[in-house]
Motif scaffolding. Structure first.
Motif, PDB file in Angstrom:
ATOM      1  N   ARG A 103       0.846  -1.189   0.000  1.00 36.20           N
ATOM      2  CA  ARG A 103       0.000   0.000   0.000  1.00 36.20           C
ATOM      3  C   ARG A 103       0.885   1.244   0.000  1.00 36.20           C
ATOM      4  O   ARG A 103       1.945   1.255   0.636  1.00 36.20           O
ATOM      5  N   PRO A 104       0.467   2.297  -0.682  1.00 35.11           N
ATOM      6  CA  PRO A 104       1.207   3.562  -0.563  1.00 35.11           C
ATOM      7  C   PRO A 104       1.132   4.074   0.871  1.00 35.11           C
ATOM      8  O   PRO A 104       0.066   4.052   1.499  1.00 35.11           O
ATOM      9  N   VAL A 105       2.258   4.519   1.390  1.00 35.65           N
ATOM     10  CA  VAL A 105       2.328   5.037   2.760  1.00 35.65           C
ATOM     11  C   VAL A 105       3.080   6.368   2.737  1.00 35.65           C
ATOM     12  O   VAL A 105       4.173   6.455   2.176  1.00 35.65           O
ATOM     13  N   LEU A 106       2.477   7.366   3.343  1.00 32.10           N
ATOM     14  CA  LEU A 106       3.116   8.669   3.543  1.00 32.10           C
ATOM     15  C   LEU A 106       3.514   8.765   5.008  1.00 32.10           C
ATOM     16  O   LEU A 106       2.699   8.485   5.897  1.00 32.10           O
ATOM     17  N   VAL A 107       4.752   9.158   5.272  1.00 27.52           N
ATOM     18  CA  VAL A 107       5.231   9.295   6.645  1.00 27.52           C
ATOM     19  C   VAL A 107       5.705  10.732   6.850  1.00 27.52           C
ATOM     20  O   VAL A 107       6.565  11.217   6.109  1.00 27.52           O
ATOM     21  N   LEU A 108       5.129  11.397   7.852  1.00 28.04           N
ATOM     22  CA  LEU A 108       5.507  12.764   8.194  1.00 28.04           C
ATOM     23  C   LEU A 108       5.913  12.830   9.663  1.00 28.04           C
ATOM     24  O   LEU A 108       5.232  12.269  10.531  1.00 28.04           O
ATOM     25  N   GLY A 109       7.010  13.496   9.930  1.00 28.61           N
ATOM     26  CA  GLY A 109       7.454  13.727  11.295  1.00 28.61           C
ATOM     27  C   GLY A 109       7.479  15.203  11.614  1.00 28.61           C
ATOM     28  O   GLY A 109       7.271  16.055  10.733  1.00 28.61           O
ATOM     29  N   ALA A 110       7.717  15.512  12.871  1.00 27.86           N
ATOM     30  CA  ALA A 110       7.813  16.899  13.326  1.00 27.86           C
ATOM     31  C   ALA A 110       9.239  17.152  13.804  1.00 27.86           C
ATOM     32  O   ALA A 110       9.784  16.382  14.600  1.00 27.86           O
ATOM     33  N   GLY A 111       9.828  18.246  13.313  1.00 25.80           N
ATOM     34  CA  GLY A 111      11.210  18.548  13.671  1.00 25.80           C
ATOM     35  C   GLY A 111      11.422  18.765  15.149  1.00 25.80           C
ATOM     36  O   GLY A 111      12.510  18.513  15.671  1.00 25.80           O
ATOM     37  N   GLY A 112      10.376  19.204  15.848  1.00 22.86           N
ATOM     38  CA  GLY A 112      10.487  19.454  17.278  1.00 22.86           C
ATOM     39  C   GLY A 112       9.884  18.365  18.140  1.00 22.86           C
ATOM     40  O   GLY A 112       9.614  18.598  19.333  1.00 22.86           O
ATOM     41  N   ASP A 113       9.661  17.180  17.568  1.00 22.78           N
ATOM     42  CA  ASP A 113       9.034  16.085  18.313  1.00 22.78           C
ATOM     43  C   ASP A 113      10.053  15.459  19.262  1.00 22.78           C
ATOM     44  O   ASP A 113      11.060  14.892  18.830  1.00 22.78           O
ATOM     45  N   ARG A 114       9.776  15.509  20.555  1.00 23.82           N
ATOM     46  CA  ARG A 114      10.663  14.933  21.556  1.00 23.82           C
ATOM     47  C   ARG A 114      10.214  13.549  22.003  1.00 23.82           C
ATOM     48  O   ARG A 114      10.893  12.890  22.790  1.00 23.82           O
ATOM     49  N   LEU A 115       9.052  13.085  21.503  1.00 23.27           N
ATOM     50  CA  LEU A 115       8.539  11.775  21.886  1.00 23.27           C
ATOM     51  C   LEU A 115       8.835  10.707  20.834  1.00 23.27           C
ATOM     52  O   LEU A 115       9.180   9.575  21.183  1.00 23.27           O
ATOM     53  N   ILE A 116       8.669  11.045  19.565  1.00 24.53           N
ATOM     54  CA  ILE A 116       8.973  10.127  18.470  1.00 24.53           C
ATOM     55  C   ILE A 116      10.125  10.739  17.679  1.00 24.53           C
ATOM     56  O   ILE A 116       9.908  11.617  16.838  1.00 24.53           O
ATOM     57  N   PRO A 117      11.356  10.324  17.932  1.00 28.56           N
ATOM     58  CA  PRO A 117      12.511  10.970  17.295  1.00 28.56           C
ATOM     59  C   PRO A 117      12.586  10.682  15.802  1.00 28.56           C
ATOM     60  O   PRO A 117      11.965   9.747  15.287  1.00 28.56           O
ATOM     61  N   ALA A 118      13.407  11.484  15.118  1.00 32.46           N
ATOM     62  CA  ALA A 118      13.500  11.413  13.663  1.00 32.46           C
ATOM     63  C   ALA A 118      13.945  10.039  13.181  1.00 32.46           C
ATOM     64  O   ALA A 118      13.467   9.541  12.147  1.00 32.46           O
TER      65      ALA A 118
END
Length: 258
Positions: free
Chosen positions: A197-212
């Motif tokens: 399946r196509p999957v898009l993954v986006l993170g947040a640069g300032g996320d301290r809970l789920i790191p890059a």
């Protein structure tokens, strides 16, 4: 807040074709369907049907586990009349990943996702790097409104208005302890070569809970493109003034799927 304020809707010119998928929005731990208010409106403005699932944290007189959340999401899938794209945040993104073999689910967008490996590695690192934040994050099972004001700095980016942060914190909490515990362990998430399946993954640069690096491993597992990162946003990205950038990225990706 006025239409010109920091949480104003973007202008979304894209209109999907007839038969476009329903977007099933799955919230993260300690939250509810309310976290999607801005994005839900934006997606509907762009012409997509939207279903927002509020996970029920009790199942047959006991605390719900992740399997119960998956069952609730699967029931929501079955209730739709056509193809579905899951849009999940954090723990909700983990639920979305566990549904990727469901025939009606045609794609998934994962925002600050709990990766297939579970939270154990990220949590252990957080416990050493920021034990106070680790302690507070582990208390998402506490009653809503009990989160300390200091947690706002860890959940949101620097552009989040203080009043908005306080309002969100007052609504957070009440998560199932069983679901939180189960989320620490590796998960039965199908690999990308299997679900295709196509999957898009986006993170947040300032996320301290789920790191890059955890976000990157999630994208790699699904054979997705390298994740995009929104540099000025924190973990609860869809509630921040920068949320239109999320809407624009998800909508552009949906357009490419058609």
């Amino acid at each position: 807040m006025s239409a010109e304020g920091p949480l104003a809707r973007p202008h979304l010119a894209h209109r999907p074709a007839a038969g476009s998928p329903t977007l099933l929005l799955l919230h993260g731990a300690g939250c509810g369907g309310w976290v999607w208010d801005f994005l839900s409106d934006a997606f509907q403005q762009a012409g997509y049907p939207v279903e927002v699932l509020d996970f029920t944290r009790q199942a047959q007189g006991r605390e719900a586990g992740l399997g119960d959340y998956v069952a609730q999401a699967r029931a929501a899938l079955a209730a739709t009349g056509g193809p579905v794209v899951a849009v999940g945040h954090s723990l909700g993104a983990l639920v979305a990943q566990r549904l990727l073999l469901e025939p009606r689910l045609v794609a998934a967008a994962l925002l600050c996702p709990v990766p297939p490996e579970g939270l154990w590695f990220s949590a252990a690192r957080l416990a050493f790097a920021d034990p106070i934040l680790f302690s507070e994050a582990a208390r998402m099972d506490a009653p809503p409104g009990s989160a300390p004001a200091e947690l706002a700095d860890s959940l949101f980016g620097p552009g989040m208005p203080e009043a908005e942060a306080r309002a969100c914190l007052a609504r957070m909490g009440g998560e199932s302890r069983l679901a939180l515990w189960e989320a620490q362990a590796p998960q039965p998430v199908p690999h990308g070569w299997l679900h295709r399946r196509p999957v898009l993954v986006l993170g947040a640069g300032g996320d301290r809970l789920i790191p890059a690096d955890a976000v990157g491993r999630c994208a790699l597992w699904h054979g997705a493109a390298a994740p995009g990162f929104l540099p000025d946003l924190g973990h609860l990205m869809m509630r921040e003034p920068g949320w239109p950038a999320i809407a624009e990225r998800v909508l552009a990706w949906l357009k490419r799927l058609q």
